[in-house]
Design an enzyme around this catalytic site. Structure first.
Site, PDB file in Angstrom:
ATOM      1  N   GLU A 178       0.833  -1.204   0.000  1.00  9.20           N
ATOM      2  CA  GLU A 178       0.000   0.000   0.000  1.00  9.20           C
ATOM      3  C   GLU A 178       0.872   1.260   0.000  1.00  9.20           C
ATOM      4  O   GLU A 178       1.837   1.361   0.759  1.00  9.20           O
ATOM      5  CB  GLU A 178      -0.900  -0.011   1.242  1.00  9.20           C
ATOM      6  CG  GLU A 178      -1.837   1.173   1.346  1.00  9.20           C
ATOM      7  CD  GLU A 178      -2.613   1.190   2.658  1.00  9.20           C
ATOM      8  OE1 GLU A 178      -3.703   1.782   2.673  1.00  9.20           O
ATOM      9  OE2 GLU A 178      -2.123   0.614   3.654  1.00  9.20           O
ATOM     10  N   LYS A 223     -10.110   1.637  -1.867  1.00  8.70           N
ATOM     11  CA  LYS A 223     -10.231   1.147  -0.482  1.00  8.70           C
ATOM     12  C   LYS A 223     -11.586   1.515   0.108  1.00  8.70           C
ATOM     13  O   LYS A 223     -12.011   2.676   0.064  1.00  8.70           O
ATOM     14  CB  LYS A 223      -9.091   1.745   0.348  1.00  8.70           C
ATOM     15  CG  LYS A 223      -8.975   1.224   1.771  1.00  8.70           C
ATOM     16  CD  LYS A 223      -7.692   1.772   2.385  1.00  8.70           C
ATOM     17  CE  LYS A 223      -7.459   1.292   3.794  1.00  8.70           C
ATOM     18  NZ  LYS A 223      -6.166   1.763   4.336  1.00  8.70           N
ATOM     19  N   CYS A 268      -5.387  -2.994   2.934  1.00 10.87           N
ATOM     20  CA  CYS A 268      -5.050  -2.749   4.333  1.00 10.87           C
ATOM     21  C   CYS A 268      -6.233  -2.893   5.294  1.00 10.87           C
ATOM     22  O   CYS A 268      -6.604  -4.011   5.611  1.00 10.87           O
ATOM     23  CB  CYS A 268      -4.368  -1.394   4.483  1.00 10.87           C
ATOM     24  SG  CYS A 268      -3.390  -1.267   6.013  1.00 10.87           S
TER      25      CYS A 268
END
Length: 300
Positions: A44, A117, A160
């Site tokens: 990331e 995300k 993440c």
């Protein structure tokens, strides 16, 4: 899709200097490809330091459009090396609208998809809600929890903080993902004691391996390494713990990195997902008639 797939995971430090960070990414990609990797996963925000430790409007200048300089460089590498490459961008979608975006490049085809995300944290030293808008839940362009089709298979890419949510992995699996991929940036508060550090890292590893088990899929995880200070001077910085790994559809570890710069390259037998699901048919036995309350925040 071939039953055998060689995958690479690049674990690296990163710096405020984007050129230096991208040079480290490129070196890791080339090293993985030299060992046979057909699919390479980067961590990331690999092109910059982890700037979310503090809030500073000037840092929005780091953002780029999907086809900006970083995206073009990654696309060129995927084409030159004839690989599928999963990179990460601080995406400027429009003025005042920014995303933490994983982008997939497929050989000479260029960019074939992106995932913005969905779960955005807002915790001490991880002030991501200041910078990132969550991805759209669903639209015709393949946003939300939608896998991305590539020449090596259908990739369920998450980012993440998404890694803590079984719903995200499940929805990718229900949409036909053949692998789960997690670019991530996570580390320790230097003030935590050794026991707390061990608990945190173990939890992070276990939860992602569990997504492989629950869905009968291989999992690739790329994390960063190195200490990155809080440039605002308020916090103590983050010691990123590395620990990138690849596991199989029963959660078995196939490769596991330490806390240093490293490339993992491992061969995955993709036929094992089918075989595992035949003996552990979780998708068959789901009680979809009884899960309606999962769309509620809490059952009071």
């Amino acid at each position: 899709m071939s039953n055998s797939l060689t995958v690479g995971v690049v674990q690296q430090p990163a710096w405020p200097d984007k050129a230096r960070s991208l040079a480290a990414s490129e070196a890791g990609i080339r090293a993985a490809v030299s060992q046979g990797a057909q699919l390479v996963l980067l961590q990331e925000l690999h092109a910059t330091h982890y700037f979310c430790q503090y809030e500073d409007p000037a840092l929005f200048d780091l953002a780029e459009p999907l086809d900006g300089p970083t995206g073009q460089r990654l696309a060129e590498l995927a084409k030159e090396l004839n690989i599928v490459l999963v990179g990460s961008l601080f995406e400027k979608r429009a003025a005042g609208l920014y995303h933490n975006t994983a982008v997939v490049y497929d050989r000479a085809k260029g960019r074939v998809g992106q995932y913005r995300k969905m779960h955005i944290p807002d915790d001490p030293a991880f002030y991501e809600k200041f910078y990132f808008t969550p991805g759209d839940a669903d639209d015709e362009r393949g946003q939300g929890f939608t896998p991305i089709d590539t020449s090596v298979g259908r990739l369920g890419v998450l980012v993440c903080w998404d890694q803590w949510y079984p719903e995200a992995a499940r929805l990718m699996a229900l949409s036909g993902a053949e692998l789960l991929l997690y670019p991530t940036a996570i580390g320790w508060d230097p003030n935590d004691d050794d026991a707390e550090k061990a608990r945190q890292k173990d939890a992070w590893t276990i939860i992602q391996r569990s997504h492989g088990v629950a869905n009968g899929l291989p999992v690739l995880v790329a994390n960063r390494v190195g200490f990155e200070p809080d440039h605002s001077g308020v916090g103590g910085g983050i010691a990123f713990w590395g620990g990138s790994f690849v596991c199989g559809p029963q959660g078995e570890m196939l490769a596991h990195a330490g806390e240093e710069t490293q490339q993992l390259v491992v061969n995955i037998d993709m036929a094992r997902s089918e075989n595992t699901r035949r003996i552990w048919p979780y998708l068959r036995d789901r009680r979809i008639d009884a899960y309606g309350d999962l769309t509620r925040r809490y059952r009071d």
